[in-house]
Design an enzyme around this catalytic site. Structure first.
Site, PDB file in Angstrom:
ATOM      1  N   HIS A   1       0.818  -1.212   0.000  1.00 31.86           N
ATOM      2  CA  HIS A   1       0.000   0.000   0.000  1.00 31.86           C
ATOM      3  C   HIS A   1       0.858   1.271   0.000  1.00 31.86           C
ATOM      4  CE1 HIS A   1       0.109  -0.157   4.556  1.00 31.86           C
ATOM      5  NE2 HIS A   1       0.007   1.153   4.434  1.00 31.86           N
TER       6      HIS A   1
ATOM      7  N   ASP B   1       1.155  -7.687   2.165  1.00 31.10           N
ATOM      8  CA  ASP B   1       1.274  -6.241   1.931  1.00 31.10           C
ATOM      9  C   ASP B   1       2.735  -5.803   1.766  1.00 31.10           C
ATOM     10  OD1 ASP B   1       0.865  -3.530   1.768  1.00 31.10           O
ATOM     11  OD2 ASP B   1      -0.503  -3.422   3.476  1.00 31.10           O
TER      12      ASP B   1
ATOM     13  N   SER C   1       4.005   2.458   8.144  1.00 31.24           N
ATOM     14  CA  SER C   1       3.738   1.414   7.160  1.00 31.24           C
ATOM     15  C   SER C   1       5.017   1.101   6.399  1.00 31.24           C
ATOM     16  CB  SER C   1       2.677   1.881   6.176  1.00 31.24           C
ATOM     17  OG  SER C   1       1.429   1.846   6.795  1.00 31.24           O
TER      18      SER C   1
HETATM   19  N1  ARG Z   1      -4.679   0.578   7.274  1.00 34.17           N
HETATM   20  C1  ARG Z   1      -3.378   0.563   6.678  1.00 34.17           C
HETATM   21  C2  ARG Z   1      -2.585   1.782   7.071  1.00 34.17           C
HETATM   22  O1  ARG Z   1      -3.110   2.852   7.217  1.00 34.17           O
HETATM   23  C3  ARG Z   1      -3.449   0.575   5.196  1.00 34.17           C
HETATM   24  C4  ARG Z   1      -3.879  -0.703   4.656  1.00 34.17           C
HETATM   25  C5  ARG Z   1      -4.051  -0.660   3.189  1.00 34.17           C
HETATM   26  N2  ARG Z   1      -4.978  -1.711   2.809  1.00 34.17           N
HETATM   27  C6  ARG Z   1      -6.225  -1.487   2.388  1.00 34.17           C
HETATM   28  N3  ARG Z   1      -7.039  -2.469   2.239  1.00 34.17           N
HETATM   29  N4  ARG Z   1      -6.631  -0.273   2.090  1.00 34.17           N
HETATM   30  O2  ARG Z   1      -1.376   1.738   7.181  1.00 34.17           O
END
Ligand code: ARG
Length: 725
Positions: A87, A218, A660
């Site tokens: 992501h 991811d 992330s």
């Molecule tokens: N919630 C994660 C973050 O903010 C991002 C995950 C991305 N995945 C998704 N299905 N949108 O770091």
């Protein structure tokens, strides 16, 4: 200023008596020794200078900031290979994709280095961190605070930048009680090496986002390039070569067990752990519900058009993901804050503070006696008017048209200023600024239109303006906007139609034609540019003025409140809020109980990937061939004898957005996973950390290796790494 350099040495020799803890805390690397004994107790084997050393290579040299901090990455080979989340690479991957070469959908692995693709973002390595508190705060009083801090900051910046070789990021900590300078070296040539298909990299989609149990691969991979003499370059250059890093993380295939030591290094973006009860109330009752509602409306429009057309689907993939991620975030955060009664807990803390103030001497009362009333005053303003800002940020700024128009409206003002100028030389000077602005807009135009679909934006505009009209009183909107919409009798559809029909802003050819031959007159006549200018001006002047006094009060109260906390708890080690500077957090691999009678394991397996699989689904599909490879159980070294392949795992580390892509590192300094999310039950975490509930979700590095080696057949990438078996 000379103090700077001796200070650093002092920091390292300082034996701290303060008590630190695992779980909560995003700690400053330069203060590593404060936490070291606790980390050792939990299983850390590395010495402090193997982790953070500014004179010789250490672990910190393998941690990079992506762009100006949108994510974190780590170096995992001697050839500058960078690992981050899918992501995090998402937008770059999308931009490199077309419907005929759809890397986002199908995945991509460069066969040779020649096949690696320019990613369009930079990475920065940390050179050093310097405590500059004394330099910044020297002679500062309440009266000269802002001005003197700005002057001192620019002096520090100059001294530490090494004549421009480094970027110096000055970070205020604890609301202005401390200051640190972060010195970075930035590499502008980064290339995409590989990514799994989106169905693996975003497996579970928005349904699973922010939740455990998770089965997402991811990750994506990039490479840092440097000049032939291994120096950073500002941009992509064809003859650059892979960067030889000072350090790269070995990759562990040994696996993780409950209780194992785990630390995470990276660039957490922002937290608000010291937010007052007033702030929590404002967030849960006013700000966040509005954000959720507005984002949902935007997503509905995107999705309607994305479903119809593959090209549009690809165009809006990253925009959708961005809006959706924080749509769900705010929903979860409000719910979490209420469920855990964070407002009540904060009120309790404030009562304790009040008691402490009133039990002290007159000096204490003089200094801290007004803190709570300052909060009260500030939040009276925020409670009444916050939505003017929220709606601007979410609705008005959420219309691509408005955002793109800002440059044009600036240009229009520059023309007006030039016309009003009498001095000939100054006029000429202004012309060169105008030319520069035209060039900048030109440079951004292709990128803007590559992923722009006007019918979506027009419909978004209508939805956004409807909320803007219906939910806000007129005094929370710009007067000039109220006048404009009155001309359409409040009919937002008619107004959007007119803007999209008449303005150049929605059409690349018309924009380019204008930019080749720009004129003040044309700009002035363009109703879209006018609309955008009204909105920009309202943000810069109207909204700022609305909150200037409240902001000032709140900032002062924040600074004093934190200073008081230090005095109230002299033995406690406080961690500063996240602010996009390098931090570390340490703890353990750990499971949790999400609610009464429930217990979640600390890891997921391939079995769960297959259980969730729904052929043809938007979120739970799997790439062609995946099931065959998975079912062959050919896990190689990536699973222990007789065990299923591990997919994701949990730790009690303290992370937030910006982390992330951060490496999860074991006691020996080896990579065991890649952090990518937090859990639903602890969505209040950016405001209040709940040790029993808050977990970091990471993808197990062995699943990453399996995806590269067995699924994609790109073993040459694994071979580049230093595996610790
Ligand atoms: N919630 C994660 C973050 O903010 C991002 C995950 C991305 N995945 C998704 N299905 N949108 O770091």
């Amino acid at each position: 200023m000379k103090k700077l350099y001796t200070l650093i040495v002092v920091l390292f020799t300082l034996i701290s008596s303060q008590t630190t803890r695992a779980d909560e805390g995003m700690w400053i690397p330069a203060l590593l020794t404060d936490n070291y004994s606790e980390m050792q107790r939990l299983g850390l084997v590395l010495t402090p200078d193997q982790i953070y050393d500014i004179n010789k290579s250490s672990m910190k040299d393998a941690i990079v900031r992506l762009g100006s901090g949108f994510c974190t990455g780590e170096v995992i080979s001697s050839q500058g290979l960078i690992l981050t989340n899918h992501h995090c690479g998402y937008s770059a991957i999308q931009k490199l994709s077309t419907t005929t070469a759809n890397h986002l959908k199908n995945g991509f692995w460069a066969k040779t280095k020649k096949d690696e693709l320019p990613a369009g973002f930079s990475v920065s390595f940390l050179v050093k961190i310097v405590d500059i508190t004394e330099d910044i705060l020297a002679d500062v009083t309440d009266e000269n605070r802002g001005k003197l801090i700005a002057e001192h900051s620019s002096a520090v910046r100059k001294e530490l930048s090494d004549s421009g070789a480094y970027a110096v990021d000055i970070k205020e900590m604890f609301s202005g009680n401390k200051y640190f300078a972060y010195v970075y070296e930035t590499f502008g040539d980064v290339r995409l090496v590989g990514t799994p298909p989106e169905s693996v990299g975003k497996y579970g989609g928005d349904t699973d986002n922010w939740m455990w149990p998770r089965h997402t691969g991811d990750f994506s991979m990039f490479r840092v390039y440097a000049s032939k003499d291994n120096k950073a370059t500002k941009d992509y250059a064809e003859d650059n070569i892979p960067y030889t890093p000072k350090h790269h993380l070995p990759v562990s295939t040994k696996g993780v067990d409950k209780g194992d030591f785990a630390m995470i290094w990276g660039f957490p973006g922002s937290t608000d752990r010291y937010l007052s009860s007033f702030g929590v109330r404002n967030a849960t009752e006013i700000d966040q519900p509005a954000r959720v509602k507005i984002r949902r409306a935007k997503l509905d429009v995107y999705e309607k058009y994305q479903k119809r057309d593959e090209a549009v689907d690809l165009m809006y993939a990253a925009k959708h993901a961005q809006v959706a991620n924080y749509w769900k975030y705010f929903m979860g955060q409000t719910r979490g804050l209420k469920r855990l009664d964070i407002e009540g807990k904060k009120r309790g803390e404030e009562a304790a503070f009040d008691k402490w103030v009133n039990s002290g001497d007159q000096a204490r009362k003089d200094k801290y006696g007004n803190v709570l009333s300052m909060y009260k005053d500030a939040y009276a303003v925020y409670d009444a008017k916050k939505l003017a800002e929220t709606y601007w940020m979410e609705a008005i700024y959420g219309i691509e048209f408005t955002k793109y128009g800002f440059g044009f409206s600036r240009l229009s003002s520059m023309y007006a200023m030039q016309a009003a100028e009498k001095d000939k030389d100054k006029k000429v000077q202004m012309q060169s600024q105008i030319d520069g602005m035209v060039q900048r807009i030109k440079a951004s135009t292709e990128g803007n239109f590559k992923d722009y679909y006007a019918p979506i934006d027009q419909e978004v505009m209508v939805a956004m303006l409807d909320y803007y009209m219906n939910d806000l009183s007129a005094d929370m909107r710009p007067v000039a906007f109220n006048d404009m919409i009155a001309k359409y009798k409040g009919n937002t559809v008619a107004m959007a139609e007119k803007l999209f029909e008449c303005s150049i802003l929605v059409d690349q050819d018309r924009v380019m034609k204008f930019l080749d031959n720009p004129s003040a007159k044309k700009l002035k006549k363009d109703i879209g540019v006018k609309f955008s200018g009204i909105m920009l001006d309202f943000y810069l002047n109207g909204i700022r003025a609305m909150f200037a006094e409240a902001d000032q009060k709140r900032a002062t109260a924040d600074r004093l409140y934190k200073a008081a906390l230090f005095q109230m708890h002299p033995d406690k080690a406080f961690a500063p809020d996240a602010n996009s500077s390098m931090r570390f957090t340490y703890g353990q691999v750990l499971d949790y109980s999400p609610g009464d009678a429930m217990q979640y394991k600390h890891f997921t397996t391939m079995k769960g990937v297959i259980e969730k699989y729904q052929p043809g689904d938007d979120e739970f599909d799997l790439p062609t061939g995946y099931l065959d490879v998975a079912k062959s159980k050919n896990y190689g070294d990536y699973a222990k004898e007789g065990e299923d392949l591990r997919i994701c795992f949990l730790t009690n580390n303290d992370i937030t957005g910006g982390n992330s892509g951060s490496p999860v590192i074991n006691g020996n300094g080896e990579l065991i996973g890649l952090a990518f999310d937090g859990n639903w039950e602890a969505m209040s975490g950016d405001i209040a950390f709940e040790p029993e509930l808050q977990r970091t979700i990471s993808v197990d590095i062995r699943y990453v290796l399996w995806c590269i080696d067995k699924l994609a057949g790109a073993k040459h990438i694994v071979d580049e790494m230093t595996l610790a078996r």
